[in-house]
Write a protein that holds these residues in place. Sequence first.
Motif, PDB file in Angstrom:
ATOM      1  N   PHE A  58       0.827  -1.206   0.000  1.00 49.97           N
ATOM      2  CA  PHE A  58       0.000   0.000   0.000  1.00 49.97           C
ATOM      3  C   PHE A  58       0.864   1.259   0.000  1.00 49.97           C
ATOM      4  N   ILE A  59       1.909   1.250   0.812  1.00 51.57           N
ATOM      5  CA  ILE A  59       2.798   2.417   0.896  1.00 51.57           C
ATOM      6  C   ILE A  59       3.463   2.670  -0.454  1.00 51.57           C
ATOM      7  N   SER A  60       3.968   1.609  -1.076  1.00 49.62           N
ATOM      8  CA  SER A  60       4.622   1.755  -2.381  1.00 49.62           C
ATOM      9  C   SER A  60       3.640   2.233  -3.440  1.00 49.62           C
ATOM     10  N   LEU A  61       2.421   1.703  -3.397  1.00 46.79           N
ATOM     11  CA  LEU A  61       1.384   2.118  -4.351  1.00 46.79           C
ATOM     12  C   LEU A  61       1.120   3.614  -4.238  1.00 46.79           C
ATOM     13  N   HIS A  62       0.972   4.081  -3.011  1.00 43.38           N
ATOM     14  CA  HIS A  62       0.645   5.494  -2.798  1.00 43.38           C
ATOM     15  C   HIS A  62       1.801   6.403  -3.205  1.00 43.38           C
ATOM     16  N   LYS A  63       3.025   5.946  -2.938  1.00 41.84           N
ATOM     17  CA  LYS A  63       4.192   6.765  -3.280  1.00 41.84           C
ATOM     18  C   LYS A  63       4.376   6.880  -4.786  1.00 41.84           C
ATOM     19  N   ALA A  64       4.184   5.774  -5.479  1.00 40.84           N
ATOM     20  CA  ALA A  64       4.519   5.742  -6.908  1.00 40.84           C
ATOM     21  C   ALA A  64       3.339   6.029  -7.831  1.00 40.84           C
ATOM     22  N   TYR A  65       2.111   5.734  -7.369  1.00 40.57           N
ATOM     23  CA  TYR A  65       0.980   5.783  -8.287  1.00 40.57           C
ATOM     24  C   TYR A  65      -0.227   6.545  -7.738  1.00 40.57           C
ATOM     25  N   ALA A  66       0.007   7.541  -6.908  1.00 39.51           N
ATOM     26  CA  ALA A  66      -1.100   8.297  -6.326  1.00 39.51           C
ATOM     27  C   ALA A  66      -1.968   8.959  -7.389  1.00 39.51           C
ATOM     28  N   ASP A  67      -1.388   9.277  -8.544  1.00 38.58           N
ATOM     29  CA  ASP A  67      -2.129   9.979  -9.596  1.00 38.58           C
ATOM     30  C   ASP A  67      -2.947   9.045 -10.484  1.00 38.58           C
ATOM     31  N   TYR A  78      -1.499  -5.418  -6.845  1.00 43.85           N
ATOM     32  CA  TYR A  78      -1.161  -6.834  -6.772  1.00 43.85           C
ATOM     33  C   TYR A  78       0.170  -7.143  -7.439  1.00 43.85           C
ATOM     34  N   THR A  79       0.569  -6.338  -8.424  1.00 44.08           N
ATOM     35  CA  THR A  79       1.900  -6.495  -9.000  1.00 44.08           C
ATOM     36  C   THR A  79       2.959  -6.164  -7.954  1.00 44.08           C
ATOM     37  N   LYS A  84       6.881  -8.018  -3.755  1.00 43.36           N
ATOM     38  CA  LYS A  84       7.324  -8.043  -2.354  1.00 43.36           C
ATOM     39  C   LYS A  84       7.292  -9.463  -1.804  1.00 43.36           C
ATOM     40  N   LEU A  85       6.290 -10.233  -2.207  1.00 44.20           N
ATOM     41  CA  LEU A  85       6.220 -11.629  -1.785  1.00 44.20           C
ATOM     42  C   LEU A  85       7.416 -12.408  -2.314  1.00 44.20           C
ATOM     43  N   GLN A  86       7.764 -12.210  -3.599  1.00 44.70           N
ATOM     44  CA  GLN A  86       8.900 -12.922  -4.182  1.00 44.70           C
ATOM     45  C   GLN A  86      10.201 -12.520  -3.492  1.00 44.70           C
ATOM     46  N   ASP A  87      10.346 -11.229  -3.156  1.00 46.61           N
ATOM     47  CA  ASP A  87      11.536 -10.776  -2.431  1.00 46.61           C
ATOM     48  C   ASP A  87      11.625 -11.468  -1.072  1.00 46.61           C
ATOM     49  N   TRP A  88      10.487 -11.557  -0.390  1.00 46.85           N
ATOM     50  CA  TRP A  88      10.461 -12.217   0.927  1.00 46.85           C
ATOM     51  C   TRP A  88      10.827 -13.688   0.796  1.00 46.85           C
ATOM     52  N   ARG A  89      10.285 -14.353  -0.216  1.00 50.98           N
ATOM     53  CA  ARG A  89      10.573 -15.777  -0.410  1.00 50.98           C
ATOM     54  C   ARG A  89      12.049 -16.004  -0.707  1.00 50.98           C
ATOM     55  N   ARG A  90      12.668 -15.120  -1.488  1.00 47.10           N
ATOM     56  CA  ARG A  90      14.090 -15.262  -1.789  1.00 47.10           C
ATOM     57  C   ARG A  90      14.929 -15.085  -0.523  1.00 47.10           C
ATOM     58  N   MET A 170       1.768 -11.632 -12.285  1.00 46.76           N
ATOM     59  CA  MET A 170       2.656 -12.726 -11.887  1.00 46.76           C
ATOM     60  C   MET A 170       3.955 -12.750 -12.682  1.00 46.76           C
ATOM     61  N   ASN A 171       4.044 -11.882 -13.700  1.00 48.08           N
ATOM     62  CA  ASN A 171       5.247 -11.793 -14.531  1.00 48.08           C
ATOM     63  C   ASN A 171       5.566 -13.136 -15.181  1.00 48.08           C
TER      64      ASN A 171
END
Length: 206
Positions: A58-67, A78-79, A84-90, A170-171
């Motif tokens: 949510f924080i990243s969404l608001h910072k980057a895509y508020a407009d 969800y992207t 962030k989930l993939q980073d955590w898993r790694r 999901m890339n």
Amino acid sequence: MDLAPKQSQSESSSTHRSTAEQRLKYFMQDVTGRALVMMESATQGQNGIAMDLVQEAFISLHKAYADKSTEEWYPLFYTILNNKLQDWRRKEARRASPFSLFRKSNLDSDDDEVMDIVDESTPNPLMFLDQALAVEEIQAAISQLPARQQQAFMLRAWEGFDTQTTAQIMNCSEGSVKTHYHRAIQGLRTMLSHLNPNMRGSSDEE
């Protein structure tokens, strides 16, 4: 001549910021519950980690895509959450196996055989139920699916994204999404067949 006082740039910026924050508040109210279910399943029930991942997204969404518009926020959120989930898993994989840094990570492999299947319609998650009291059993069953199958099912069935949007989140390819999703439905039908006897023998349907 327009005699009305003109709004200063700082006032305009403040109003815009307030509007974006208000939209984010309603967006969070709409999405948080489903996102937490998804992340709790993906992290094997680690509620604290799931909450952190959702909040960071949510924080990243608001910072980057508020407009961006609220409708655009859904796939973007969800992207970000998936990344962030993939980073955590790694990080978890490296912590569990320090030497994993010296070999290629295969956590997010979509190299399994891609099945040539017709895109399946998005089901209601409660299709597996005779009664809504078994929702917890559905969540437990989802948590037993492989991570990519979990994601494909939750994005398609819980959020209602189409195959193309799910693939972008999901890339991976649309074929991979169809395969993960198809296998997830088959797995859930098998695990939850006791809730609805009519599902027995239907696992091979597409």
